[in-house]
Design a protein around this motif. Structure first.
Motif, PDB file in Angstrom:
ATOM      1  N   ALA A  14      66.784 -10.061  31.197  1.00 33.09           N
ATOM      2  CA  ALA A  14      67.793 -11.118  31.196  1.00 33.09           C
ATOM      3  C   ALA A  14      68.982 -10.740  30.321  1.00 33.09           C
ATOM      4  N   SER A  15      68.738 -10.134  29.166  1.00 31.95           N
ATOM      5  CA  SER A  15      69.852  -9.731  28.304  1.00 31.95           C
ATOM      6  C   SER A  15      70.624  -8.567  28.913  1.00 31.95           C
ATOM      7  N   MET A  16      69.942  -7.684  29.621  1.00 39.23           N
ATOM      8  CA  MET A  16      70.644  -6.590  30.303  1.00 39.23           C
ATOM      9  C   MET A  16      71.540  -7.132  31.408  1.00 39.23           C
ATOM     10  N   LEU A  17      71.039  -8.058  32.188  1.00 37.12           N
ATOM     11  CA  LEU A  17      71.840  -8.642  33.264  1.00 37.12           C
ATOM     12  C   LEU A  17      72.998  -9.470  32.721  1.00 37.12           C
ATOM     13  N   ALA A  18      72.765 -10.216  31.652  1.00 40.80           N
ATOM     14  CA  ALA A  18      73.837 -11.025  31.066  1.00 40.80           C
ATOM     15  C   ALA A  18      74.927 -10.127  30.479  1.00 40.80           C
ATOM     16  N   GLY A  19      74.552  -9.045  29.828  1.00 38.95           N
ATOM     17  CA  GLY A  19      75.533  -8.117  29.271  1.00 38.95           C
ATOM     18  C   GLY A  19      76.342  -7.426  30.350  1.00 38.95           C
ATOM     19  N   ALA A  20      75.671  -7.027  31.427  1.00 39.09           N
ATOM     20  CA  ALA A  20      76.384  -6.393  32.533  1.00 39.09           C
ATOM     21  C   ALA A  20      77.331  -7.369  33.202  1.00 39.09           C
ATOM     22  N   PHE A  21      76.898  -8.602  33.378  1.00 35.11           N
ATOM     23  CA  PHE A  21      77.768  -9.607  33.984  1.00 35.11           C
ATOM     24  C   PHE A  21      78.976  -9.882  33.103  1.00 35.11           C
ATOM     25  N   LEU A  22      78.778  -9.979  31.796  1.00 36.73           N
ATOM     26  CA  LEU A  22      79.881 -10.230  30.879  1.00 36.73           C
ATOM     27  C   LEU A  22      80.875  -9.076  30.903  1.00 36.73           C
ATOM     28  N   ALA A  23      80.386  -7.839  30.904  1.00 38.93           N
ATOM     29  CA  ALA A  23      81.287  -6.683  30.937  1.00 38.93           C
ATOM     30  C   ALA A  23      82.062  -6.633  32.250  1.00 38.93           C
ATOM     31  N   LEU A  24      81.405  -6.936  33.355  1.00 34.80           N
ATOM     32  CA  LEU A  24      82.102  -6.933  34.638  1.00 34.80           C
ATOM     33  C   LEU A  24      83.104  -8.074  34.741  1.00 34.80           C
ATOM     34  N   ALA A  25      82.806  -9.199  34.131  1.00 33.64           N
ATOM     35  CA  ALA A  25      83.733 -10.328  34.167  1.00 33.64           C
ATOM     36  C   ALA A  25      84.949 -10.076  33.276  1.00 33.64           C
ATOM     37  N   CYS A  26      84.772  -9.334  32.187  1.00 33.03           N
ATOM     38  CA  CYS A  26      85.873  -9.071  31.257  1.00 33.03           C
ATOM     39  C   CYS A  26      86.706  -7.857  31.654  1.00 33.03           C
ATOM     40  N   ALA A  27      86.199  -6.999  32.497  1.00 31.76           N
ATOM     41  CA  ALA A  27      86.926  -5.782  32.871  1.00 31.76           C
ATOM     42  C   ALA A  27      88.285  -6.070  33.505  1.00 31.76           C
ATOM     43  N   PHE A  48      84.818 -13.691  24.166  1.00 34.14           N
ATOM     44  CA  PHE A  48      83.871 -14.550  24.884  1.00 34.14           C
ATOM     45  C   PHE A  48      82.515 -14.602  24.188  1.00 34.14           C
ATOM     46  N   GLY A  49      82.115 -13.517  23.542  1.00 32.08           N
ATOM     47  CA  GLY A  49      80.798 -13.463  22.920  1.00 32.08           C
ATOM     48  C   GLY A  49      80.707 -14.163  21.582  1.00 32.08           C
ATOM     49  N   ALA A  50      81.777 -14.143  20.800  1.00 33.70           N
ATOM     50  CA  ALA A  50      81.750 -14.750  19.465  1.00 33.70           C
ATOM     51  C   ALA A  50      81.477 -16.251  19.511  1.00 33.70           C
ATOM     52  N   PRO A  51      82.111 -17.034  20.399  1.00 30.64           N
ATOM     53  CA  PRO A  51      81.765 -18.464  20.448  1.00 30.64           C
ATOM     54  C   PRO A  51      80.313 -18.727  20.834  1.00 30.64           C
ATOM     55  N   VAL A  52      79.747 -17.866  21.654  1.00 27.59           N
ATOM     56  CA  VAL A  52      78.346 -18.038  22.044  1.00 27.59           C
ATOM     57  C   VAL A  52      77.437 -17.805  20.843  1.00 27.59           C
ATOM     58  N   VAL A  53      77.711 -16.754  20.084  1.00 30.82           N
ATOM     59  CA  VAL A  53      76.902 -16.462  18.897  1.00 30.82           C
ATOM     60  C   VAL A  53      77.046 -17.580  17.874  1.00 30.82           C
ATOM     61  N   ILE A  54      78.264 -18.069  17.672  1.00 29.34           N
ATOM     62  CA  ILE A  54      78.483 -19.159  16.724  1.00 29.34           C
ATOM     63  C   ILE A  54      77.741 -20.417  17.160  1.00 29.34           C
ATOM     64  N   ALA A  55      77.748 -20.705  18.458  1.00 24.66           N
ATOM     65  CA  ALA A  55      77.027 -21.884  18.956  1.00 24.66           C
ATOM     66  C   ALA A  55      75.525 -21.754  18.711  1.00 24.66           C
ATOM     67  N   PHE A  56      74.967 -20.560  18.929  1.00 32.00           N
ATOM     68  CA  PHE A  56      73.540 -20.361  18.671  1.00 32.00           C
ATOM     69  C   PHE A  56      73.221 -20.485  17.183  1.00 32.00           C
ATOM     70  N   LEU A  57      74.111 -19.994  16.317  1.00 34.37           N
ATOM     71  CA  LEU A  57      73.883 -20.121  14.881  1.00 34.37           C
ATOM     72  C   LEU A  57      73.925 -21.579  14.436  1.00 34.37           C
ATOM     73  N   ILE A  58      74.870 -22.329  14.954  1.00 34.84           N
ATOM     74  CA  ILE A  58      74.959 -23.746  14.601  1.00 34.84           C
ATOM     75  C   ILE A  58      73.733 -24.498  15.104  1.00 34.84           C
ATOM     76  N   ARG A  59      73.305 -24.186  16.314  1.00 34.88           N
ATOM     77  CA  ARG A  59      72.125 -24.849  16.877  1.00 34.88           C
ATOM     78  C   ARG A  59      70.874 -24.525  16.071  1.00 34.88           C
TER      79      ARG A  59
END
Length: 69
Positions: A14-27, A48-59
């Protein structure tokens, strides 16, 4: 936390697919229109990744506050 499991057989693919999708979306965003310059892909993905990490930290902090103290 996003998948609701700690099973690595599900998390690693799942993390491999999410990372690949994010890289393809940002390219396409890394090449501004009407210019010959190219922005670094890691700069675009961090926007795009920093807000996701911040949201997980707050949660995760909200869950810990009730247990500690």
């Amino acid at each position: 936390m996003a998948l609701g499991t700690s099973d690595h057989r599900a998390l690693i693919p799942a993390s491999m697919l999410a990372g690949a999708f994010l890289a393809l979306a940002c390219a396409p965003l890394s090449q501004p229109p009407d210019t010959d310059s190219v922005l670094p892909l890691n700069a675009i993905t961090s926007l795009f990744g920093a807000p996701v990490v911040i949201a997980f930290l707050i949660r995760s902090r909200r869950g810990v506050q009730g247990v500690a103290s």
